[in-house]
Design an enzyme around this catalytic site. Structure first.
Site, PDB file in Angstrom:
ATOM      1  N   LYS A  30      34.899  38.779  52.175  1.00 18.19           N
ATOM      2  CA  LYS A  30      34.055  37.716  51.606  1.00 18.19           C
ATOM      3  C   LYS A  30      33.776  36.603  52.623  1.00 18.19           C
ATOM      4  O   LYS A  30      34.453  36.510  53.651  1.00 18.19           O
ATOM      5  CB  LYS A  30      34.754  37.139  50.371  1.00 18.19           C
ATOM      6  CG  LYS A  30      34.916  38.129  49.215  1.00 18.19           C
ATOM      7  CD  LYS A  30      35.458  37.371  48.016  1.00 18.19           C
ATOM      8  CE  LYS A  30      35.583  38.247  46.806  1.00 18.19           C
ATOM      9  NZ  LYS A  30      35.986  37.434  45.618  1.00 18.19           N
ATOM     10  N   TYR A  62      28.086  41.614  40.502  1.00 18.22           N
ATOM     11  CA  TYR A  62      29.141  41.093  39.625  1.00 18.22           C
ATOM     12  C   TYR A  62      28.673  40.983  38.169  1.00 18.22           C
ATOM     13  O   TYR A  62      29.207  40.157  37.423  1.00 18.22           O
ATOM     14  CB  TYR A  62      29.586  39.717  40.119  1.00 18.22           C
ATOM     15  CG  TYR A  62      30.542  39.759  41.306  1.00 18.22           C
ATOM     16  CD1 TYR A  62      31.798  40.343  41.182  1.00 18.22           C
ATOM     17  CD2 TYR A  62      30.204  39.206  42.531  1.00 18.22           C
ATOM     18  CE1 TYR A  62      32.690  40.373  42.245  1.00 18.22           C
ATOM     19  CE2 TYR A  62      31.095  39.234  43.607  1.00 18.22           C
ATOM     20  CZ  TYR A  62      32.332  39.821  43.454  1.00 18.22           C
ATOM     21  OH  TYR A  62      33.225  39.847  44.507  1.00 18.22           O
ATOM     22  N   ASN A  92      38.674  34.296  47.822  1.00 17.90           N
ATOM     23  CA  ASN A  92      39.967  34.988  47.935  1.00 17.90           C
ATOM     24  C   ASN A  92      39.927  36.120  48.966  1.00 17.90           C
ATOM     25  O   ASN A  92      40.623  37.135  48.820  1.00 17.90           O
ATOM     26  CB  ASN A  92      40.449  35.475  46.559  1.00 17.90           C
ATOM     27  CG  ASN A  92      39.488  36.437  45.897  1.00 17.90           C
ATOM     28  OD1 ASN A  92      38.382  36.671  46.405  1.00 17.90           O
ATOM     29  ND2 ASN A  92      39.885  37.005  44.776  1.00 17.90           N
ATOM     30  N   HIS A 150      37.267  41.526  48.123  1.00 18.27           N
ATOM     31  CA  HIS A 150      37.082  42.174  46.822  1.00 18.27           C
ATOM     32  C   HIS A 150      37.458  43.638  46.993  1.00 18.27           C
ATOM     33  O   HIS A 150      37.249  44.209  48.071  1.00 18.27           O
ATOM     34  CB  HIS A 150      35.609  42.084  46.388  1.00 18.27           C
ATOM     35  CG  HIS A 150      35.294  43.040  45.273  1.00 18.27           C
ATOM     36  ND1 HIS A 150      35.564  42.756  43.957  1.00 18.27           N
ATOM     37  CD2 HIS A 150      34.782  44.302  45.288  1.00 18.27           C
ATOM     38  CE1 HIS A 150      35.212  43.809  43.208  1.00 18.27           C
ATOM     39  NE2 HIS A 150      34.738  44.749  43.996  1.00 18.27           N
ATOM     40  N   GLU A 175      30.108  50.713  42.967  1.00 16.30           N
ATOM     41  CA  GLU A 175      30.063  49.688  44.020  1.00 16.30           C
ATOM     42  C   GLU A 175      29.725  50.286  45.389  1.00 16.30           C
ATOM     43  O   GLU A 175      29.036  49.660  46.189  1.00 16.30           O
ATOM     44  CB  GLU A 175      31.401  48.942  44.063  1.00 16.30           C
ATOM     45  CG  GLU A 175      31.621  48.120  42.796  1.00 16.30           C
ATOM     46  CD  GLU A 175      32.961  47.418  42.751  1.00 16.30           C
ATOM     47  OE1 GLU A 175      33.758  47.541  43.707  1.00 16.30           O
ATOM     48  OE2 GLU A 175      33.217  46.729  41.752  1.00 16.30           O
TER      49      GLU A 175
HETATM   50  P1  CMP Z   1      36.815  39.820  42.931  1.00 21.34           P
HETATM   51  O1  CMP Z   1      37.788  40.918  43.173  1.00 21.34           O
HETATM   52  O2  CMP Z   1      35.723  39.647  43.906  1.00 21.34           O
HETATM   53  O3  CMP Z   1      36.176  40.026  41.477  1.00 21.34           O
HETATM   54  C1  CMP Z   1      35.623  38.952  40.740  1.00 21.34           C
HETATM   55  C2  CMP Z   1      35.920  37.641  41.378  1.00 21.34           C
HETATM   56  O4  CMP Z   1      35.745  36.499  40.581  1.00 21.34           O
HETATM   57  C3  CMP Z   1      37.377  37.580  41.781  1.00 21.34           C
HETATM   58  O5  CMP Z   1      37.629  38.452  42.863  1.00 21.34           O
HETATM   59  C4  CMP Z   1      37.540  36.110  42.113  1.00 21.34           C
HETATM   60  O6  CMP Z   1      37.230  35.831  43.455  1.00 21.34           O
HETATM   61  C5  CMP Z   1      36.443  35.449  41.258  1.00 21.34           C
HETATM   62  N1  CMP Z   1      36.951  34.482  40.286  1.00 21.34           N
HETATM   63  C6  CMP Z   1      36.616  33.195  40.261  1.00 21.34           C
HETATM   64  N2  CMP Z   1      37.254  32.562  39.265  1.00 21.34           N
HETATM   65  C7  CMP Z   1      38.016  33.485  38.650  1.00 21.34           C
HETATM   66  C8  CMP Z   1      38.905  33.447  37.549  1.00 21.34           C
HETATM   67  N3  CMP Z   1      39.142  32.319  36.856  1.00 21.34           N
HETATM   68  N4  CMP Z   1      39.536  34.590  37.187  1.00 21.34           N
HETATM   69  C9  CMP Z   1      39.284  35.745  37.859  1.00 21.34           C
HETATM   70  N5  CMP Z   1      38.437  35.843  38.917  1.00 21.34           N
HETATM   71  C10 CMP Z   1      37.820  34.714  39.308  1.00 21.34           C
END
Ligand code: CMP
Length: 142
Positions: free
Chosen positions: A11, A51, A117, A120, A131
């Site tokens: 990311k 998403y 984070n 993904h 995906e």
């Molecule tokens: P990802 O694995 O990319 O899938 C969805 C993303 O939403 C997740 O990682 C997080 O980066 C993002 N996200 C943001 N806020 C939240 C939240 N409160 N709970 C879960 N995912 C979140």
């Protein structure tokens, strides 16, 4: 032994920290092979489509803002139990709760925005298939 393919996205936060190579190294050291990789700039439309399952969640708008804030590196990883192995390598979604030694702990702290984070990863065989096809044509995956 179940050889699987999964989609990982490095990311924008990890790209901006210049951590792309170190993260790919984590995958390779764990026995996962990078079958395909590219650099992309998601648009609000493509990020929203990727998403879509989170469309009704309160964080959806912030997630789209974040995923369009810089370059991403989607890639296809292949290996034994690749989907679970990748999720173990990533650690908890919230980097503040991820164990030391996981990608999210080691590359996404300090973290105040859960969208930032570092990586993904697909969470099931069905999402991996969707995906992977979202970013790559079959000819890219030979
Ligand atoms: P990802 O694995 O990319 O899938 C969805 C993303 O939403 C997740 O990682 C997080 O980066 C993002 N996200 C943001 N806020 C939240 C939240 N409160 N709970 C879960 N995912 C979140």
């Amino acid at each position: 032994m179940t050889v699987q393919r999964t989609l990982s996205i490095i990311k924008p936060d990890a790209v901006k920290k210049n951590s792309v190579g170190q993260i790919i190294s984590r995958f390779e050291t764990a026995g996962l092979k990078v079958v395909a990789v590219k650099k992309v700039y998601l648009t609000r439309e493509t990020a929203g489509e990727f998403y879509a399952e989170h469309k009704e969640r309160p964080f959806f708008g912030e997630l789209v803002d974040f995923m369009t804030s810089g370059a991403c590196y989607p890639m296809v990883l292949e290996g034994d139990n690749a989907i679970l192995k990748n999720r173990e390598l990533m650690g908890a979604t919230n980097p503040n709760k991820a164990e030391a030694g996981t990608i999210r702990h080691d590359f996404a702290l300090p973290c105040t925005d859960l969208s930032a984070n570092a990586v993904h990863g697909s969470d099931s065989e069905e999402s991996a298939a969707r995906e992977i096809a979202f970013f790559f044509a079959s000819a890219d995956l030979l």
